[in-house]
Design a protein around this motif. Sequence first.
Motif, mmCIF file in Angstrom:
data_model
loop_
_atom_site.group_PDB
_atom_site.id
_atom_site.type_symbol
_atom_site.label_atom_id
_atom_site.label_comp_id
_atom_site.label_asym_id
_atom_site.label_seq_id
_atom_site.Cartn_x
_atom_site.Cartn_y
_atom_site.Cartn_z
ATOM 1 N N GLN A 89 -0.533 7.523 8.440
ATOM 2 C CA GLN A 89 0.611 8.102 7.733
ATOM 3 C C GLN A 89 0.575 9.618 7.821
ATOM 4 O O GLN A 89 -0.476 10.226 8.004
ATOM 5 N N ASN B 289 -6.026 -0.161 6.134
ATOM 6 C CA ASN B 289 -6.716 1.132 6.244
ATOM 7 C C ASN B 289 -6.190 1.957 7.401
ATOM 8 O O ASN B 289 -5.961 3.159 7.267
ATOM 9 N N THR C 15 -9.985 3.649 -1.226
ATOM 10 C CA THR C 15 -9.763 2.208 -1.111
ATOM 11 C C THR C 15 -11.053 1.435 -1.390
ATOM 12 O O THR C 15 -12.145 1.852 -0.995
ATOM 13 N N LEU D 294 -2.843 3.381 6.647
ATOM 14 C CA LEU D 294 -2.894 4.555 5.761
ATOM 15 C C LEU D 294 -3.332 5.799 6.529
ATOM 16 O O LEU D 294 -2.776 6.883 6.341
ATOM 17 N N VAL E 13 1.010 4.100 -3.022
ATOM 18 C CA VAL E 13 0.730 5.521 -2.771
ATOM 19 C C VAL E 13 1.901 6.359 -3.282
ATOM 20 O O VAL E 13 1.717 7.352 -3.990
ATOM 21 N N ASP E 14 3.115 5.937 -2.950
ATOM 22 C CA ASP E 14 4.291 6.706 -3.350
ATOM 23 C C ASP E 14 4.443 6.788 -4.869
ATOM 24 O O ASP E 14 4.960 7.762 -5.395
ATOM 25 N N ASP F 183 1.532 11.783 5.403
ATOM 26 C CA ASP F 183 1.240 12.489 4.154
ATOM 27 C C ASP F 183 -0.225 12.400 3.765
ATOM 28 O O ASP F 183 -0.896 11.397 3.979
ATOM 29 N N ALA G 208 0.841 -1.205 0.000
ATOM 30 C CA ALA G 208 0.000 0.000 0.000
ATOM 31 C C ALA G 208 0.872 1.250 0.000
ATOM 32 O O ALA G 208 0.640 2.190 -0.759
ATOM 33 N N ARG G 209 1.880 1.238 0.851
ATOM 34 C CA ARG G 209 2.769 2.399 0.955
ATOM 35 C C ARG G 209 3.438 2.674 -0.393
ATOM 36 O O ARG G 209 3.532 3.811 -0.851
ATOM 37 N N ILE H 56 -6.057 8.546 0.124
ATOM 38 C CA ILE H 56 -6.221 7.639 -1.014
ATOM 39 C C ILE H 56 -7.526 6.854 -0.869
ATOM 40 O O ILE H 56 -7.952 6.516 0.228
ATOM 41 N N ALA I 169 -1.389 9.470 1.393
ATOM 42 C CA ALA I 169 -1.751 8.191 2.006
ATOM 43 C C ALA I 169 -3.073 8.300 2.750
ATOM 44 O O ALA I 169 -3.935 7.426 2.648
ATOM 45 N N LYS I 170 -3.215 9.399 3.482
ATOM 46 C CA LYS I 170 -4.442 9.577 4.266
ATOM 47 C C LYS I 170 -5.680 9.617 3.389
ATOM 48 O O LYS I 170 -6.738 9.145 3.772
#
Length: 529
Positions: free
Chosen positions: A163, A157, A173, A160, A123-124, A165, A119-120, A171, A168-169
């Motif tokens: 996090q 979840n 899902t 995320l 997102v990146d 940023d 997931a990380r 995004i 991530a918060k």
Amino acid sequence: MAAKADYSIYLVTDSTPAILGDRDLVQVVEEALKGGVTFVQYREKTSDTGALISTGKALHQVCQKYSVPLVINDRVDVALAVGCEGVHLGQDDMRVDKARELLGSSAIIGATVSSMEEARIAVDLGADYLGIGTVYATNTKKNTKDIIGVNGVRRINHFLERQEDEAAKNIKTVCIGGINLQNIALVKSKLASWEFSASNHVHWEKTIDGVAIVSAIAAQEDPKAAAAALKKAWTDHSPFLPESHPSEPDVSSLGRYVKDVHQRVPLSHNMTNLVVQNFAASVALAIGSSPIMSNNGQEAGDLGALQGGLVINMGTSTPDNLNNQRQAIQAYNARGRPVVLDPVGAGATDVRRKALQFLMDSGHFSVIKGNEREILAVSVASGYLPRESVQQRGVDSGDSLLSLEEKAYYISRLASREQCIVVMTGAVDVLSDGHTTWTVENGHPYLGSVTGSGCTLGTMISAYLACDPRHRLAAVLAAMLHFEIAAEDAAVRSDVHGPGTFVPAFVDELYKKRMDVVEGSAAWLDRRK
Ligand code: 3NM
Ligand code: MG
């Protein structure tokens, strides 16, 4: 487009005969769109590129008619040729950042992930949304990487949300794998965070933006009706979430619950271990309920239609039993009937930890009842306590590891999280619905010296809840007092000399306490300590 897209009912197509039959894919998708599908992914693993593009174009046309985005699974080239809204990429497909270079900033790019690390990374690399799975094992895709259950989705979840940023918060899902009309409301509510508002109404937010579905829409005879029903279940208040704060129960009239069992003779369906079947059935009869000891999940559909409750006891967790239990949990959940989980020995072995996870991923429990260690194992399975915290404590001793305050705190948090009542048995029993927490100090040490007495408490609770009590926590309290006070009185009878003679006396006293209430004397209930 990406941010604004509605991911709630996300259809993934599948053109294999098992799903599509001899129907036309574009027609099936159009029906689903009429029913309210909000997002479409064209997923096709075998066709040639030319065919993919022409079907993709036809799909894009119908999707546009309903203002629904279309993404193509895996194939960036096909998405470009079709001119649709984007792509969905698996872990073995093109990297998200590479696809972004080719498709541009306005394209919708989704990525499949099944762990926090994936997931990380997604997102990146700039994904717009994540498809998290596999939730439940599914016939539609056999070679999925990992079955992570609702709890696995919840872990990702929460990761995320924590996090730093915004990417991530914020995004989006969706989760995928085995989601259907029977479990969609449960999945939604388990992935929700909620609290009681000042006006005592439940305020909740979903932590997931949608569910991705193949067979529960595309394999249905009427995809329009199927999509509409799923959308309604997604939008409506989940029956697994409380509507509002429960009123404070009237503890002074618990006798009504004892009487209800006597008058209504509810079914207590026990899927339990071999050791306690006979004992549990006797206890069920003594309190006035009607026991069925059946480990055959196929019967649960019929039994769940009756006024009754189900007990899932993990004492004999063979793979065969677990599959039967899953079937039964789902049948009782579908009818809104109570299900009691007794996670016998849950933390003891890896096999049992996995069994517990499997059962918790199968559906919803009205009550989870166990001793301290078992409830801690449930807290780990629920993702609420980290594994290490329990193991660390577990090596110290077999005695109680927690103070009463800690117990009360843990079980009320677990009860909120699982939206159920949690009962932690011990010298002092503690029970909570996440809001109100009570203790019961009645009982007798003989209960700990005979096999399966705790299991029979699960049986009693199932019968008490099956009567549709006005207040569930109060009904569970009544069942517990019935159990503990009967034990107190049995232990001191002159014909009882130890655990062996205690058992029949206990069954007698359960019966006697019931008849006392039926005949108008509920004084024994006032002996609650
Ligand atoms: N991907 P159904 S599971 C296409 O876990 C797909 O990544 C999955 O089908 C994953 O809704 C899956 O019929 C199939 O269970 C989902
Ligand atoms: Mg792929």
